[in-house]
Structure formats: structure tokens, C-alpha cells
Design a protein around this motif. Structure first.
Motif, PDB file in Angstrom:
ATOM      1  N   TYR A 176      47.471  45.205  51.800  1.00 38.49           N
ATOM      2  CA  TYR A 176      47.843  46.457  52.459  1.00 38.49           C
ATOM      3  C   TYR A 176      47.875  46.196  53.950  1.00 38.49           C
ATOM      4  O   TYR A 176      47.367  45.184  54.424  1.00 38.49           O
ATOM      5  CB  TYR A 176      46.904  47.606  52.077  1.00 38.49           C
ATOM      6  CG  TYR A 176      45.439  47.294  52.166  1.00 38.49           C
ATOM      7  CD1 TYR A 176      44.799  46.564  51.176  1.00 38.49           C
ATOM      8  CD2 TYR A 176      44.678  47.745  53.248  1.00 38.49           C
ATOM      9  CE1 TYR A 176      43.452  46.266  51.257  1.00 38.49           C
ATOM     10  CE2 TYR A 176      43.322  47.459  53.339  1.00 38.49           C
ATOM     11  CZ  TYR A 176      42.721  46.718  52.336  1.00 38.49           C
ATOM     12  OH  TYR A 176      41.390  46.425  52.420  1.00 38.49           O
ATOM     13  N   ILE A 198      32.232  34.996  40.795  1.00 35.68           N
ATOM     14  CA  ILE A 198      33.495  35.239  41.501  1.00 35.68           C
ATOM     15  C   ILE A 198      33.169  35.696  42.910  1.00 35.68           C
ATOM     16  O   ILE A 198      32.315  36.565  43.100  1.00 35.68           O
ATOM     17  CB  ILE A 198      34.318  36.338  40.799  1.00 35.68           C
ATOM     18  CG1 ILE A 198      34.468  36.059  39.294  1.00 35.68           C
ATOM     19  CG2 ILE A 198      35.667  36.521  41.491  1.00 35.68           C
ATOM     20  CD1 ILE A 198      35.260  34.843  38.933  1.00 35.68           C
ATOM     21  N   MET A 239      38.428  37.652  51.671  1.00 33.29           N
ATOM     22  CA  MET A 239      39.403  38.564  52.260  1.00 33.29           C
ATOM     23  C   MET A 239      39.879  38.075  53.620  1.00 33.29           C
ATOM     24  O   MET A 239      39.087  37.682  54.470  1.00 33.29           O
ATOM     25  CB  MET A 239      38.760  39.940  52.414  1.00 33.29           C
ATOM     26  CG  MET A 239      39.727  40.958  52.994  1.00 33.29           C
ATOM     27  SD  MET A 239      38.991  42.609  52.983  1.00 33.29           S
ATOM     28  CE  MET A 239      40.203  43.471  53.995  1.00 33.29           C
ATOM     29  N   PRO A 253      35.207  37.176  46.321  1.00 33.92           N
ATOM     30  CA  PRO A 253      36.450  37.498  47.012  1.00 33.92           C
ATOM     31  C   PRO A 253      36.448  36.885  48.405  1.00 33.92           C
ATOM     32  O   PRO A 253      35.392  36.790  49.040  1.00 33.92           O
ATOM     33  CB  PRO A 253      36.440  39.027  47.067  1.00 33.92           C
ATOM     34  CG  PRO A 253      35.028  39.433  46.883  1.00 33.92           C
ATOM     35  CD  PRO A 253      34.326  38.333  46.161  1.00 33.92           C
ATOM     36  N   THR A 280      43.484  39.570  49.888  1.00 33.99           N
ATOM     37  CA  THR A 280      42.255  38.975  49.362  1.00 33.99           C
ATOM     38  C   THR A 280      42.539  37.903  48.312  1.00 33.99           C
ATOM     39  O   THR A 280      43.314  38.126  47.377  1.00 33.99           O
ATOM     40  CB  THR A 280      41.330  40.058  48.776  1.00 33.99           C
ATOM     41  OG1 THR A 280      40.990  40.968  49.827  1.00 33.99           O
ATOM     42  CG2 THR A 280      40.044  39.460  48.218  1.00 33.99           C
ATOM     43  N   CYS A 319      45.896  42.974  55.495  1.00 33.31           N
ATOM     44  CA  CYS A 319      44.780  42.598  54.627  1.00 33.31           C
ATOM     45  C   CYS A 319      45.294  41.953  53.348  1.00 33.31           C
ATOM     46  O   CYS A 319      46.262  42.434  52.745  1.00 33.31           O
ATOM     47  CB  CYS A 319      43.974  43.837  54.227  1.00 33.31           C
ATOM     48  SG  CYS A 319      43.329  44.770  55.615  1.00 33.31           S
ATOM     49  N   LEU A 357      48.747  39.450  40.011  1.00 30.18           N
ATOM     50  CA  LEU A 357      47.542  40.282  40.147  1.00 30.18           C
ATOM     51  C   LEU A 357      46.346  39.581  39.501  1.00 30.18           C
ATOM     52  O   LEU A 357      45.394  40.216  39.045  1.00 30.18           O
ATOM     53  CB  LEU A 357      47.772  41.655  39.501  1.00 30.18           C
ATOM     54  CG  LEU A 357      49.036  42.405  39.924  1.00 30.18           C
ATOM     55  CD1 LEU A 357      49.125  43.756  39.226  1.00 30.18           C
ATOM     56  CD2 LEU A 357      49.095  42.597  41.440  1.00 30.18           C
ATOM     57  N   VAL A 385      29.488  32.312  35.342  1.00 32.70           N
ATOM     58  CA  VAL A 385      30.705  32.591  36.112  1.00 32.70           C
ATOM     59  C   VAL A 385      30.363  33.432  37.342  1.00 32.70           C
ATOM     60  O   VAL A 385      29.722  34.486  37.232  1.00 32.70           O
ATOM     61  CB  VAL A 385      31.751  33.318  35.234  1.00 32.70           C
ATOM     62  CG1 VAL A 385      32.959  33.726  36.067  1.00 32.70           C
ATOM     63  CG2 VAL A 385      32.164  32.436  34.068  1.00 32.70           C
ATOM     64  N   PHE A 433      37.228  36.822  36.567  1.00 37.36           N
ATOM     65  CA  PHE A 433      35.980  36.930  35.798  1.00 37.36           C
ATOM     66  C   PHE A 433      36.251  36.971  34.282  1.00 37.36           C
ATOM     67  O   PHE A 433      35.773  36.111  33.548  1.00 37.36           O
ATOM     68  CB  PHE A 433      35.138  38.120  36.267  1.00 37.36           C
ATOM     69  CG  PHE A 433      33.795  38.189  35.601  1.00 37.36           C
ATOM     70  CD1 PHE A 433      32.727  37.451  36.083  1.00 37.36           C
ATOM     71  CD2 PHE A 433      33.599  38.975  34.476  1.00 37.36           C
ATOM     72  CE1 PHE A 433      31.494  37.487  35.450  1.00 37.36           C
ATOM     73  CE2 PHE A 433      32.369  39.025  33.843  1.00 37.36           C
ATOM     74  CZ  PHE A 433      31.309  38.278  34.326  1.00 37.36           C
ATOM     75  N   PRO A 434      37.042  37.959  33.809  1.00 38.17           N
ATOM     76  CA  PRO A 434      37.316  37.946  32.361  1.00 38.17           C
ATOM     77  C   PRO A 434      38.029  36.681  31.881  1.00 38.17           C
ATOM     78  O   PRO A 434      37.753  36.205  30.778  1.00 38.17           O
ATOM     79  CB  PRO A 434      38.171  39.205  32.140  1.00 38.17           C
ATOM     80  CG  PRO A 434      38.555  39.708  33.484  1.00 38.17           C
ATOM     81  CD  PRO A 434      37.555  39.180  34.456  1.00 38.17           C
ATOM     82  N   ARG A 470      41.890  39.469  40.594  1.00 39.11           N
ATOM     83  CA  ARG A 470      40.873  40.414  40.087  1.00 39.11           C
ATOM     84  C   ARG A 470      40.486  40.127  38.636  1.00 39.11           C
ATOM     85  O   ARG A 470      39.531  40.695  38.133  1.00 39.11           O
ATOM     86  CB  ARG A 470      41.419  41.842  40.188  1.00 39.11           C
ATOM     87  CG  ARG A 470      42.448  42.186  39.134  1.00 39.11           C
ATOM     88  CD  ARG A 470      43.154  43.491  39.368  1.00 39.11           C
ATOM     89  NE  ARG A 470      44.105  43.396  40.476  1.00 39.11           N
ATOM     90  CZ  ARG A 470      44.941  44.364  40.820  1.00 39.11           C
ATOM     91  NH1 ARG A 470      44.903  45.522  40.176  1.00 39.11           N
ATOM     92  NH2 ARG A 470      45.786  44.204  41.821  1.00 39.11           N
ATOM     93  N   GLN A 471      41.262  39.264  37.964  1.00 38.13           N
ATOM     94  CA  GLN A 471      41.014  38.984  36.546  1.00 38.13           C
ATOM     95  C   GLN A 471      40.266  37.676  36.316  1.00 38.13           C
ATOM     96  O   GLN A 471      40.053  37.283  35.173  1.00 38.13           O
ATOM     97  CB  GLN A 471      42.340  38.922  35.774  1.00 38.13           C
ATOM     98  CG  GLN A 471      43.112  40.221  35.809  1.00 38.13           C
ATOM     99  CD  GLN A 471      44.459  40.120  35.099  1.00 38.13           C
ATOM    100  OE1 GLN A 471      44.585  39.452  34.092  1.00 38.13           O
ATOM    101  NE2 GLN A 471      45.455  40.784  35.647  1.00 38.13           N
ATOM    102  N   LYS A 523      36.505  34.406  28.966  1.00 39.13           N
ATOM    103  CA  LYS A 523      37.253  34.231  27.709  1.00 39.13           C
ATOM    104  C   LYS A 523      37.453  32.759  27.385  1.00 39.13           C
ATOM    105  O   LYS A 523      37.553  32.393  26.214  1.00 39.13           O
ATOM    106  CB  LYS A 523      38.612  34.942  27.791  1.00 39.13           C
ATOM    107  CG  LYS A 523      38.488  36.442  27.622  1.00 39.13           C
ATOM    108  CD  LYS A 523      39.841  37.118  27.416  1.00 39.13           C
ATOM    109  CE  LYS A 523      39.617  38.610  27.213  1.00 39.13           C
ATOM    110  NZ  LYS A 523      40.066  39.407  28.345  1.00 39.13           N
ATOM    111  N   PHE A 525      40.621  35.198  45.564  1.00 34.91           N
ATOM    112  CA  PHE A 525      39.402  35.168  44.760  1.00 34.91           C
ATOM    113  C   PHE A 525      39.087  33.733  44.375  1.00 34.91           C
ATOM    114  O   PHE A 525      39.980  32.984  43.972  1.00 34.91           O
ATOM    115  CB  PHE A 525      39.575  36.010  43.485  1.00 34.91           C
ATOM    116  CG  PHE A 525      39.634  37.483  43.767  1.00 34.91           C
ATOM    117  CD1 PHE A 525      40.797  38.071  44.225  1.00 34.91           C
ATOM    118  CD2 PHE A 525      38.503  38.284  43.593  1.00 34.91           C
ATOM    119  CE1 PHE A 525      40.852  39.432  44.508  1.00 34.91           C
ATOM    120  CE2 PHE A 525      38.549  39.643  43.868  1.00 34.91           C
ATOM    121  CZ  PHE A 525      39.722  40.217  44.326  1.00 34.91           C
ATOM    122  N   SER A 561      46.096  43.244  46.249  1.00 33.63           N
ATOM    123  CA  SER A 561      45.031  43.363  47.254  1.00 33.63           C
ATOM    124  C   SER A 561      45.598  43.500  48.656  1.00 33.63           C
ATOM    125  O   SER A 561      44.852  43.524  49.631  1.00 33.63           O
ATOM    126  CB  SER A 561      44.153  42.117  47.223  1.00 33.63           C
ATOM    127  OG  SER A 561      44.822  41.028  47.864  1.00 33.63           O
TER     128      SER A 561
END
Lengths: 275, 275
Positions: free
Chosen positions: B149, B195, B199, B197, B261, B259, B176, B193, B182-183, B179-180, B187, B263, B147
Motif C-alpha cells: 500500500y 515466520i 516490512m 515478516p 512486506t 509499504c 499472495l 516453523v 506458515f500453513p 502470508r501463507q 503441511k 516473509f 501487503s
């Protein structure tokens, strides 16, 4: 011609895509923009009017002048405005670099997804600044394709995404412009510059956003540069096909997630004695 | 041992970095977490206590049990808590994968910057779920190095940044992971759930954040993996040095922007009859 070729093309499908994008992220990008009664607002680079409709509805008592370099786009924008029964917008074909307005003509200026297509964004902002009244604001909204990441993330999906950045660069645009709004507005001598990122995050708990933003806005944008990407040999057809297929998975339950960030910047024109 | 080697090491400088990070983004990450009077909260993977202090101060009437696999980190965390005069935290050395607590022992569970270091994040969440009461919440905060840059963006700065991702992957971690969330939470059978972000965006209008976050948190984190990056031949020394130098420019006025981010995810343990 100082505007680079419009990377996304002028097809019917592209117009649909732009309207879908505008709706999916309308509140996020535009919710805090509304201009006072009687103010004269210039919308620079209105394109097919996707943002114009939102602008006009959010500021029903402001007078909006919307310009674009493409007469064809203006015709589409006019149709849309008429269809929506909007009365506070006047259209005019004009080049940002040769504005047909007297100095300090407007109270406020608004531009959305325009700088990314320009070779000389600072010069464009300086030109716009001339027709802005002292004390008036300039609001600019841009994306940043480097802000995009997703899950699952495959090499081919990343490659397809990077093709979009490279094709735009090839056409002398800059799809990484969002993160640069602060220096750009400062270089164009705007004051009190405030930048706020507007991040879109989707997962399967937000099916509407996943559909409107990822499936109907983002993926078609990537698909739209297939021909250029293959012609420029940025990717081969097999990887491209898998990349697009994989991008679709980022918009699918139960696991897909997708992130993209827009940037909104506001600057004020100060009188020379304050500069 | 199921936890991968802690990528950032256990140096004094690293402890300082963790405390600086916690302070720079305290409100952004923790501002909306406060647990009710009398509730029993488990903080899993407390490390040197950087988040523990915030957690304990935000929920002064909750009882917090903070565990970590490293006794050395716990000692540092204890020192910090004592220095701050905090009384509602109990520490215990423990492995997330072999929790020394009875089932349904806690009202809520909190973990921050832990999953990124685990090879089996879903299994960790399932283990934590066992000691959570039905109806209780699990809150997890993670970063996502994809996330990140910045501007100006040079090839070397990007390369140095990617070394961080690769070194963590080499140590079986996953930088990374943001971004995961949620899954991962789905699981592990959490419900409702959500989520969000968080930033962090900096430019020269925010000098304090630029200093506390980019200069004192982010760049030292990259600098901390120099040895591993060079040993793994992910980059050569010349490019590394230029990359670090270039990263410093992203935290410098007038043009630098940065930047990143985080979560934050929350899930609820539902009773089996609702599952």
C-alpha cells in the motif's frame, strides 16, 4: 464540532475492546516510549484511558495531562487510573482545536488512535505544536486499515473489512492514516520526523496474540460497525454474516494468519531560527 | 511442466531489476542467514543468481549447490558468480519436482521468491524435504503483493497493482504466498516453523531505499506486465498509464510513502520418531 463522530461508538463492549487491544500490542507500540523524570507530557485524545495506563506506568516520574473531548470517556479513564493506583495523571475535558493551555506548556506530546478520527489532522497537529516547548517531541501512533490482510482470504471477509474503512470515511475519518504520518507531521512543521511501522503478524504458533489481537480487538471492531454498514447498504446481511465467520477463520489453527500494521511517528519542534 | 511460466520474463531489464531488488533489501531479508563452515546448502530456484551472491558471501565457508530449471538463468548466475570471484557455489540445472540428489544429501535448504511461481508449493516443499538431512533447516523467503500500500493512493495506481496479482494468478502463480508460509511449511511436515515478516517502509527521509526499492524494483515489476494486463483486458491503456504515473508519485518527495512486506520462514526436518 470538528471531530468526526467516534466510529467505534461508546459502548461497554467497545471499552473492553480498547483495553484488550492496548494489552495485546502494548510492548510493540509503547515499549520504546518513556519520558524523563519531571517532564510534563500532554496526552491528547485519551479516550477511556487504555493508552493512558500504559503511558503512566512507563513514565512513572513524568507528569501526564490527559485530555479528551468526551466527558464520559474521561470518567471511565479516571476510574481505570484510580483502580490501577496511578498518581501521575491529571485529566481535563478539552478540544484539541481549542486547547486550554498556554503556549510551550508541555515538554512532550503523545497521541494514539486520534488522527484517524479527525477531519483536519494537520490543523490538530499545528494546534498541539503551539503548546509544545521548542525542542520537545510529539509522538503519534495510528493504525492503517489498508495494511490488513489475512489467510484464508475470502471475498466476503474482504468486503466486511472494507465496510470498516468506508464507514469511517463516511464519518469523515481516515482509517488509512498510518501510511500518511510522514507527510502529516512534515506539513505540521515538525522536524527530524521518523516513522516506524509496527507490524502485528499472527499464526497458530502465537495463540495468545491471535486471541488478544485478532479475536478480541480486530474482529469486534469490524462487528461493531454492522449496523452502519447495513444501513449504508455497503453489504447485504448474508455476505456480512459470512464475512464475519470467515474473519474468525483467520484466527483459527492450523492455517489462519493475520497481518496488521500500526505506525509510530516522532517529530521535534524546532525553534524558528532553525526552520 | 509444473512450474508456471515465469511471470516477470527473462529480459535483460528483468535481470537488472532482480539484482537491484536483492541489493535494496539485502540486509532486511538475508542479514540473519549464515550457514556454518562445511555445511552443504541447497539453493532451490536460484534464477539469475541475485540471491546466490548474497548467500555465498554470507556463508563463505559453506558449500552451496544452486539449481534452477532454466539453463539460461543458470548461465547468467554463473557469469555473476565468476565476476564476483565467488568459489563456493556449484550450479546444476534441475527441476524441484525431480531432484537429482540422494535423500538427506543437504544440511540446509534455502529458497527465495520461488514458491510464488509454483502451482504446487506444498509438493515442492515435500520434495525438498526428502533431500534434507534430519535436523536440517529449510529457509524460505517470499513476498506478498497483498501487503503493498502506498500514499498517495489513487484508483488507477491500485488497479495497476492489482493487474500484477491477476497476471500472476493467470499464470498459475500465487503472489499472495507470503502470508501463507506458515500453513505451507506445516503441511509439508516441517517442525518448529517460525515466520517473521520483513516490512519495507519508505518515505522521503529514506531516498536511497525509495530509489533502490520502489523506483528500481517495484515499479519496473509492475511495468513488466503491461502487455499481459492489456491483452487480458484487466485494465485499459489510459488507466494503465495514469496508474504507472501515480505509482511513481509514491516514490517522490515530499509526500510519497510506500509499504511492502516480505516473509521469511524457517522449518526443521525432524526424525520420524518425533513426528
Amino acid at each position: 464540532m470538528l471531530m468526526s463522530h467516534y466510529v467505534h461508538g461508546y459502548s461497554e463492549r467497545e471499552s473492553e475492546r480498547l483495553y484488550d487491544q492496548a494489552n495485546a500490542v502494548r510492548e510493540l507500540l509503547h515499549g520504546d516510549t518513556d519520558y524523563p523524570t519531571g517532564s510534563e507530557v500532554l496526552e491528547a485524545g485519551c479516550g477511556v484511558g487504555a493508552q493512558t495506563v500504559i503511558l503512566a506506568k512507563s513514565s512513572p516520574d513524568a507528569q501526564i495531562t490527559s485530555i479528551d473531548i468526551s466527558l464520559d470517556s474521561i470518567d471511565k479513564a479516571k476510574d481505570l487510573i484510580n483502580k490501577e493506583g496511578i498518581l501521575n495523571v491529571h485529566f481535563r475535558q478539552a478540544d484539541i482545536f481549542a486547547l486550554p493551555f498556554e503556549e510551550e506548556r508541555f515538554d512532550h506530546i503523545f497521541l494514539c488512535f486520534v488522527l484517524e478520527h479527525l477531519q483536519e489532522p494537520v490543523r490538530a497537529l499545528m494546534e498541539l505544536r503551539k503548546v509544545l516547548k521548542t525542542g520537545g517531541s510529539l509522538t503519534v501512533i495510528e493504525g492503517d486499515h489498508g495494511s490488513c490482510y489475512f489467510y484464508p482470504q475470502t471475498d466476503e471477509a474482504l468486503q466486511a473489512w472494507h465496510c470498516l474503512i468506508q464507514v469511517q470515511a463516511h464519518l469523515n475519518g481516515n482509517s488509512l492514516v498510518g501510511r500518511q504520518l510522514f507527510p502529516l507531521l512534515k506539513k505540521a512543521r515538525f522536524h527530524n520526523v521518523k516513522i516506524s511501522p509496527r507490524m502485528v503478524y499472527t499464526d497458530s504458533s502465537k495463540p495468545k496474540l491471535m486471541d488478544g489481537f485478532v479475536k478480541k480487538t480486530i474482529i469486534p471492531m469490524v462487528e461493531g460497525i454492522e449496523k452502519q454498514a447495513l444501513e449504508l447498504k455497503l453489504i447485504n446481511k448474508t455476505s456480512w454474516n459470512k464475512g464475519i465467520q470467515d474473519l474468525h477463520k483467520t484466527a483459527m489453527p492450523p492455517d489462519g494468519t493475520f497481518c496488521y500494521t500500526f505506525f509510530k511517528g516522532i517529530g521535534i519542534k524546532q525553534s524558528l531560527k532553525h526552520v
